[in-house]
Design an enzyme around this catalytic site. Structure first.
Site, PDB file in Angstrom:
ATOM      1  N   ASP A  78       0.862  -1.185   0.000  1.00 47.36           N
ATOM      2  CA  ASP A  78       0.000   0.000   0.000  1.00 47.36           C
ATOM      3  C   ASP A  78       0.902   1.240   0.000  1.00 47.36           C
ATOM      4  O   ASP A  78       1.583   1.520   0.989  1.00 47.36           O
ATOM      5  CB  ASP A  78      -0.844  -0.049   1.286  1.00 47.36           C
ATOM      6  CG  ASP A  78      -2.099   0.792   1.209  1.00 47.36           C
ATOM      7  OD1 ASP A  78      -2.080   1.807   0.503  1.00 47.36           O
ATOM      8  OD2 ASP A  78      -3.077   0.451   1.896  1.00 47.36           O
ATOM      9  N   ASP A 113      -2.696   4.685  -2.336  1.00 49.96           N
ATOM     10  CA  ASP A 113      -3.573   5.336  -1.363  1.00 49.96           C
ATOM     11  C   ASP A 113      -3.944   6.768  -1.768  1.00 49.96           C
ATOM     12  O   ASP A 113      -3.076   7.528  -2.211  1.00 49.96           O
ATOM     13  CB  ASP A 113      -2.834   5.373  -0.013  1.00 49.96           C
ATOM     14  CG  ASP A 113      -3.667   5.966   1.090  1.00 49.96           C
ATOM     15  OD1 ASP A 113      -4.668   5.357   1.458  1.00 49.96           O
ATOM     16  OD2 ASP A 113      -3.310   7.073   1.571  1.00 49.96           O
ATOM     17  N   GLU A 159      -6.773   4.008  -5.189  1.00 50.46           N
ATOM     18  CA  GLU A 159      -7.938   4.436  -4.383  1.00 50.46           C
ATOM     19  C   GLU A 159      -8.376   5.768  -4.969  1.00 50.46           C
ATOM     20  O   GLU A 159      -7.746   6.788  -4.742  1.00 50.46           O
ATOM     21  CB  GLU A 159      -7.559   4.600  -2.914  1.00 50.46           C
ATOM     22  CG  GLU A 159      -8.786   4.868  -2.073  1.00 50.46           C
ATOM     23  CD  GLU A 159      -8.482   5.466  -0.707  1.00 50.46           C
ATOM     24  OE1 GLU A 159      -9.329   5.340   0.185  1.00 50.46           O
ATOM     25  OE2 GLU A 159      -7.413   6.090  -0.523  1.00 50.46           O
ATOM     26  N   HIS A 188     -10.900  -1.369   5.093  1.00 47.37           N
ATOM     27  CA  HIS A 188     -10.571  -0.944   6.459  1.00 47.37           C
ATOM     28  C   HIS A 188     -11.115   0.449   6.783  1.00 47.37           C
ATOM     29  O   HIS A 188     -10.911   0.934   7.887  1.00 47.37           O
ATOM     30  CB  HIS A 188      -9.049  -0.961   6.630  1.00 47.37           C
ATOM     31  CG  HIS A 188      -8.381   0.036   5.743  1.00 47.37           C
ATOM     32  ND1 HIS A 188      -8.268  -0.150   4.377  1.00 47.37           N
ATOM     33  CD2 HIS A 188      -7.851   1.257   6.000  1.00 47.37           C
ATOM     34  CE1 HIS A 188      -7.679   0.907   3.847  1.00 47.37           C
ATOM     35  NE2 HIS A 188      -7.412   1.783   4.802  1.00 47.37           N
ATOM     36  N   ASP A 189     -11.745   1.114   5.812  1.00 44.16           N
ATOM     37  CA  ASP A 189     -12.284   2.464   6.038  1.00 44.16           C
ATOM     38  C   ASP A 189     -13.810   2.492   6.126  1.00 44.16           C
ATOM     39  O   ASP A 189     -14.385   3.546   6.365  1.00 44.16           O
ATOM     40  CB  ASP A 189     -11.894   3.396   4.875  1.00 44.16           C
ATOM     41  CG  ASP A 189     -10.409   3.688   4.836  1.00 44.16           C
ATOM     42  OD1 ASP A 189      -9.779   3.706   5.911  1.00 44.16           O
ATOM     43  OD2 ASP A 189      -9.882   3.903   3.731  1.00 44.16           O
TER      44      ASP A 189
HETATM   45  C1  GLC Z   1      -6.940   6.279   2.607  1.00 44.80           C
HETATM   46  C2  GLC Z   1      -6.814   5.099   3.541  1.00 44.80           C
HETATM   47  C3  GLC Z   1      -7.206   5.526   4.909  1.00 44.80           C
HETATM   48  C4  GLC Z   1      -6.272   6.605   5.347  1.00 44.80           C
HETATM   49  C5  GLC Z   1      -6.248   7.758   4.345  1.00 44.80           C
HETATM   50  C6  GLC Z   1      -5.097   8.666   4.592  1.00 44.80           C
HETATM   51  O1  GLC Z   1      -8.234   6.695   2.451  1.00 44.80           O
HETATM   52  O2  GLC Z   1      -7.566   4.021   3.061  1.00 44.80           O
HETATM   53  O3  GLC Z   1      -7.215   4.483   5.839  1.00 44.80           O
HETATM   54  O4  GLC Z   1      -6.654   7.105   6.592  1.00 44.80           O
HETATM   55  O5  GLC Z   1      -6.107   7.306   3.030  1.00 44.80           O
HETATM   56  O6  GLC Z   1      -3.899   8.049   4.225  1.00 44.80           O
END
Ligand code: GLC
Length: 549
Positions: A96, A198, A255, A327-328
């Site tokens: 990641d 990310d 993402e 995980h979010d």
């Molecule tokens: C992404 C991750 C999340 C994190 C954010 C900042 O959205 O999935 O868990 O807090 O980025 O890095």
């Protein structure tokens, strides 16, 4: 087809997966121990959320050193071992890359903040205060509060799209882009199977930094609509691709919050910047847009189906991941269902869609055993964003009970409670004190109990995963939705040259009718619940197949 289109991916939140040291936090050795378990689910790619050296303000998404392993998880030799052992199980390790920002403890930032003239001074987004000394713009960070923090050494503010401790990198600086590509190549050389990128839609900043419309009682303007997916972003990402993964047998998944479905072809596919991206439209149907998180919307099944179909259609020749959890987000059995019915039945119905739609399924740890949300006192939460959101809700005029109810519904910790391995103390996750409370009903919902129960969620996932791998049309076949207006049943064909599969899933707690003629000529591959001719039981599933003539 590429290996990553044919396989099933699994996301691990390592801190909560499996602890081999008794310290209450999961380890890389813990993942190695569980490789046989993952193989039993037909997993071929493991996305592991960040395990790099980090102060852990945002559980590893605040990286201090991209090419070192945080001692919480182990050492570099454990990562090397994981990559090598993974190969024995045909499981590749996907890392990641958190490249929108670093930790404020990253040496790059520690240098950058010293003054305006050092080697790293332009590596972050620094701006002068407004004439009255206040922040350069009224942007609210994604975790709440101003997106700017003042630094007296430079008499300037730095931008952080997320927490104060996560300063945004300046991708406009060529040295930054080079340094990040070097990091990716470091991990490719080690044998990584790919990358999840990310928060990647925030890397390109707007040309002009201007106030946005005030949208809440805090007097600020949500940052996301003002800075996500800015023109020119694809140039940076093409450059990154050319310097790193291009021509290699790995995959990237971005993402990509903020990319509209009609833009997907520029992002994925042969000439796109990634192999796949996570689009969030379907998750947002029950969740609402991130910025309005404490106002849950009313929604209908047809909207969810439409969102999934749009993603599917707009990738065109490209490919997309299929997912309901990460995980979010809250646990899917809570997020997608407010109706009565058991978690297990709901999990099996949703899991069927996950494993039979077109695209690479991404399971999230615990989803395959039907784990669900928790509801705790506010001080029992760990997630940095849950606290900020609680405060935001209070400012919006909700009372404490309502603000807490919203945390229960939305908190990211819902998905981060320790993985439930067995019915022993701490669900077998650790012999120490778990960093986050174990969900209360682990005695019933756990891997060991479900392994010996034919009717369990885990058994259903294994069955479906193996059917998927044996029936080519479920992998490479075309996708065609039917009954699009139906508010109970999600139904579609998956078709290749020789076979057609028909998937009928009742995503409601009431029996649901369908035209029995639909199933003529098909034979049942598998079903779940007591369905009748032309009628699916609550949460009933019917998966059928026929040979094409
Ligand atoms: C992404 C991750 C999340 C994190 C954010 C900042 O959205 O999935 O868990 O807090 O980025 O890095």
């Amino acid at each position: 087809m590429k290996w990553w289109q044919k396989t099933i991916a699994y996301e691990i939140y390592p801190r909560s997966f499996y602890d081999t040291q008794g310290k209450g936090t999961g380890t890389l050795q813990g993942i190695i121990e569980k490789l046989p378990y993952l193989q039993s689910l037909h997993i071929g790619a493991l996305w592991i959320t960040p395990v790099f050296r980090s102060p852990m303000i945002d559980n590893g998404y605040d990286v201090a050193d991209y090419t070192d392993i945080d001692p919480m998880f182990g050492e570099m030799k454990d990562m090397d071992q994981l990559i090598q052992e993974g190969k024995k199980y045909d499981i590749r390790i996907v890392l990641d890359l958190v490249f929108n920002h670093t930790s404020d403890q990253c040496p790059w930032f520690l240098e950058s903040k010293k003054d305006r003239t050092n080697q790293y001074s332009d590596w972050y987004i620094w701006k002068d205060p407004k004439p009255d000394g206040s922040a350069p713009t009224n942007w609210r960070s994604i975790f709440g509060g101003s997106a700017w923090t003042y630094c007296k050494e430079r008499n300037q503010y730095y931008l952080h799209t997320f927490a104060v401790q996560q300063p945004d990198l300046n991708w406009a600086d060529a040295q930054v882009r080079k340094a990040l590509a070097d990091v990716a190549n470091f991990w490719l050389d080690k044998g990584a199977g790919g990358f999840r990128m990310d928060a990647v839609t925030y890397i390109k900043k707007p040309e002009v930094f201007a106030d946005g419309p005030v949208d809440a009682n805090d007097g600020m303007s949500a940052i996301h609509p003002l800075t996500a997916n800015q023109p020119g972003i694809l140039d940076y990402l093409h450059e990154f691709k050319d310097r790193t993964v291009k021509g290699k047998d790995v995959f990237t998944v971005g993402e990509a919050n903020g990319v509209e479905t009609d833009e997907l072809p520029q992002w994925v596919g042969k000439d796109g910047v990634f192999d796949m991206i996570f689009s969030f439209d379907h998750v947002h149907v029950p969740l609402g847009k991130a910025e309005e998180w404490c106002y849950a919307p009313e929604w209908k099944l047809s909207e969810l189906k439409q969102a999934l179909n749009n993603i599917e259609k707009s990738t065109g020749e490209g490919w997309c991941p299929v997912f309901f959890e990460n995980h979010d987000s809250p646990r899917s059995v809570n997020n997608f269902f407010t109706c009565e019915g058991s978690y297990a039945d709901k999990a099996k119905a949703l899991g069927t869609v996950l494993l039979t739609m077109r695209g690479t399924p991404f399971m999230y740890q615990g989803e395959e055993i039907g784990m669900h949300n928790t509801a705790w006192d506010i001080h029992e939460y760990n997630d940095v964003s849950s606290y900020a959101q609680y405060q935001f809700a209070l400012k919006e005029g909700f009372n404490e009970e309502e603000a807490l109810a919203a945390v229960h519904r939305f908190s990211r910790d819902n998905a981060r409670t320790p993985m439930q391995w067995n019915s022993e103390v701490n669900a077998g996750f650790t012999s120490g004190k778990p960093w986050l409370k174990v969900s209360e009903d682990y005695q019933k919902i756990n891997v060991e109990a479900e392994e010996t129960d034919n009717g369990s969620v885990l058994s259903w996932y294994r069955k479906l995963a193996s059917i998927r791998q044996q029936h080519e049309e479920l992998i490479s076949g075309s996708y065609e939705e039917i009954m699009a207006e139906d508010e109970q049943i999600f139904a579609y064909y998956r078709k290749d040259k020789t076979h057609t599969a028909l998937v009928l899933v009742n995503l409601s707690s009431q029996p649901a009718d369908f035209d029995p003629a639909l199933t003529q000529g098909f034979s049942v591959l598998v079903q779940c619940q007591k369905n009748q001719t032309g009628k699916l039981a609550p949460f009933g599933v019917l998966l059928l197949e026929k040979t094409n003539r």
